[in-house]
Enzyme design. Structure first.
Site, PDB file in Angstrom:
ATOM      1  CG  ASP A 203      11.940  -3.386  14.052  1.00  0.00           C
ATOM      2  OD1 ASP A 203      12.662  -4.278  14.553  1.00  0.00           O
ATOM      3  OD2 ASP A 203      11.617  -2.354  14.662  1.00  0.00           O
TER       4      ASP A 203
ATOM      5  CB  ALA B  42     -11.239   1.558   1.349  1.00  0.00           C
TER       6      ALA B  42
ATOM      7  CG  ASP C  68     -11.230  -5.460  -3.749  1.00  0.00           C
ATOM      8  OD1 ASP C  68     -12.449  -5.574  -4.022  1.00  0.00           O
ATOM      9  OD2 ASP C  68     -10.765  -4.461  -3.163  1.00  0.00           O
TER      10      ASP C  68
ATOM     11  CD  GLU D  93     -10.126  -1.059 -10.112  1.00  0.00           C
ATOM     12  OE1 GLU D  93     -10.576  -0.038  -9.529  1.00  0.00           O
ATOM     13  OE2 GLU D  93      -9.408  -1.890  -9.540  1.00  0.00           O
TER      14      GLU D  93
ATOM     15  CG  HIS E 296     -10.973  -1.002  -6.009  1.00  0.00           C
ATOM     16  ND1 HIS E 296     -10.169  -0.318  -6.891  1.00  0.00           N
ATOM     17  CD2 HIS E 296     -10.372  -0.861  -4.803  1.00  0.00           C
ATOM     18  CE1 HIS E 296      -9.148   0.223  -6.251  1.00  0.00           C
ATOM     19  NE2 HIS E 296      -9.257  -0.091  -4.976  1.00  0.00           N
ATOM     20  CB  ILE E 297     -15.531  -3.711  -1.865  1.00  0.00           C
ATOM     21  CG1 ILE E 297     -15.166  -5.212  -1.788  1.00  0.00           C
ATOM     22  CG2 ILE E 297     -16.548  -3.459  -2.977  1.00  0.00           C
ATOM     23  CD1 ILE E 297     -16.320  -6.111  -1.355  1.00  0.00           C
TER      24      ILE E 297
END
Length: 306
Positions: free
Chosen positions: A176, A283, A257, A262, A280-281
């Site tokens: 947009d 969240a 990350d 993994e 992988h942190i």
């Protein structure tokens, strides 16, 4: 009899409570294996997973009562969406929930690269005083190229603007114009973004189109000494090409990350001195995990309630 829901990974208790309050029978098995799921999935109307469990064709075909597959998190790369469609199953996820947490981690990783925070911390704890060596760079005035402008990418762009960074955007379709104006950003091709950016930050889902989208060629056209940050999915970068570029000095550094495997078994990339890594942190905050749990519960309740 109440419908049954199988939860295969740890999720916040708030979502579990919502499901039970709505009248569902909920079994929480946070350490269950995929083979064990295959043996019992025929009993359940819905299944909830995070990133550990892969809901493949075998599980889907054995889920004779299965109506909904829920992914408590972003992305659907651990779910066989095609097999689910063939069965007419509803597939849900919660991309909106961890956006702030992942965007904040992205900026934290960029700052870690810019100011060499991991090395500064480690050296201090080892009794060293590396003040003269630790000459970093500031974010203000640097150009950040953001690939993907979904929930997370947009938040990263807004944070980058607050730091006084110049912002380039690349995505499949033009954003947009009001968003670009608000960010003071430019919408450019991937090639132009790579050529002009001091920092490249990836925020795309893992698909056949995005797998390996940053390879040796793409890295070759980046600025010498540029930095790359990946908080999306590991496989969007060719890790071997990234390793070679970091080792040779073509790239100044990387912050990761996520990884193609993994937890990763090959640690060559992770052990490079110009790489900052987290497991992988994106969240992994209390707020995000609570929101993820509540959102997936509410979406499943809506899908299974007449």
């Amino acid at each position: 009899m109440p419908m049954k829901i199988l939860i295969c990974d740890p999720i916040d208790e708030s979502g579990i409570s919502r499901l039970r309050e709505a009248g569902f029978e909920v079994d929480v098995k946070p350490n269950i294996t995929e083979d064990q799921i295959s043996e019992i999935i025929h009993e359940y109307d819905a299944i909830i997973v995070k990133s550990r469990v892969k809901v493949g064709r075998e599980i889907i075909e054995r889920g004779v009562k299965l109506k909904v597959i829920g992914r408590a998190g972003v992305g659907l790369d651990n779910i066989d969406v095609e097999a689910a469609k063939e069965r007419g199953l509803i597939v849900l996820n919660t991309p909106e929930a961890p956006a702030d947490s992942t965007a904040e981690l992205t900026i934290g990783l960029i700052l870690s690269l810019a100011r060499m925070i991991p090395l500064a911390d480690r050296s201090m704890k080892e009794g060293m005083w590396l003040k003269r060596r630790l000459k970093g760079w500031q974010l203000k005035g640097k150009t950040i190229g953001i690939i993907g402008l979904g929930n997370i990418g947009l938040r990263v762009a807004r944070l980058a603007k607050a730091f006084g960074m110049k912002i380039l955007i690349n995505k499949r379709t033009p954003p947009d114009p009001k968003i670009l104006e608000d960010l003071g950003a430019e919408f450019v091709s991937l090639e132009e973004l790579l050529r002009r950016s001091d920092i490249v930050s990836l925020h795309v889902p893992l698909t056949e189109e995005t797998k390996g989208m940053i390879g040796a060629h793409e890295i070759s056209i980046m600025k010498d000494g540029a930095f790359i940050v990946n908080t999306s999915r590991g496989a969007v970068i060719d890790e071997e090409a990234l390793f070679e570029a970091l080792k040779s000095g073509k790239l100044g550094g990387a912050a990761l990350d996520v990884y193609s495997e993994e937890p990763p078994k090959d640690l060559r990339l992770i052990k490079l001195p110009n790489v900052v890594c987290t497991p992988h942190i994106g969240a992994q905050t209390r707020e995000a995990q609570k929101e993820v749990s509540i959102l997936i519960a509410e979406k499943i309740i809506k899908s299974l309630t007449p």
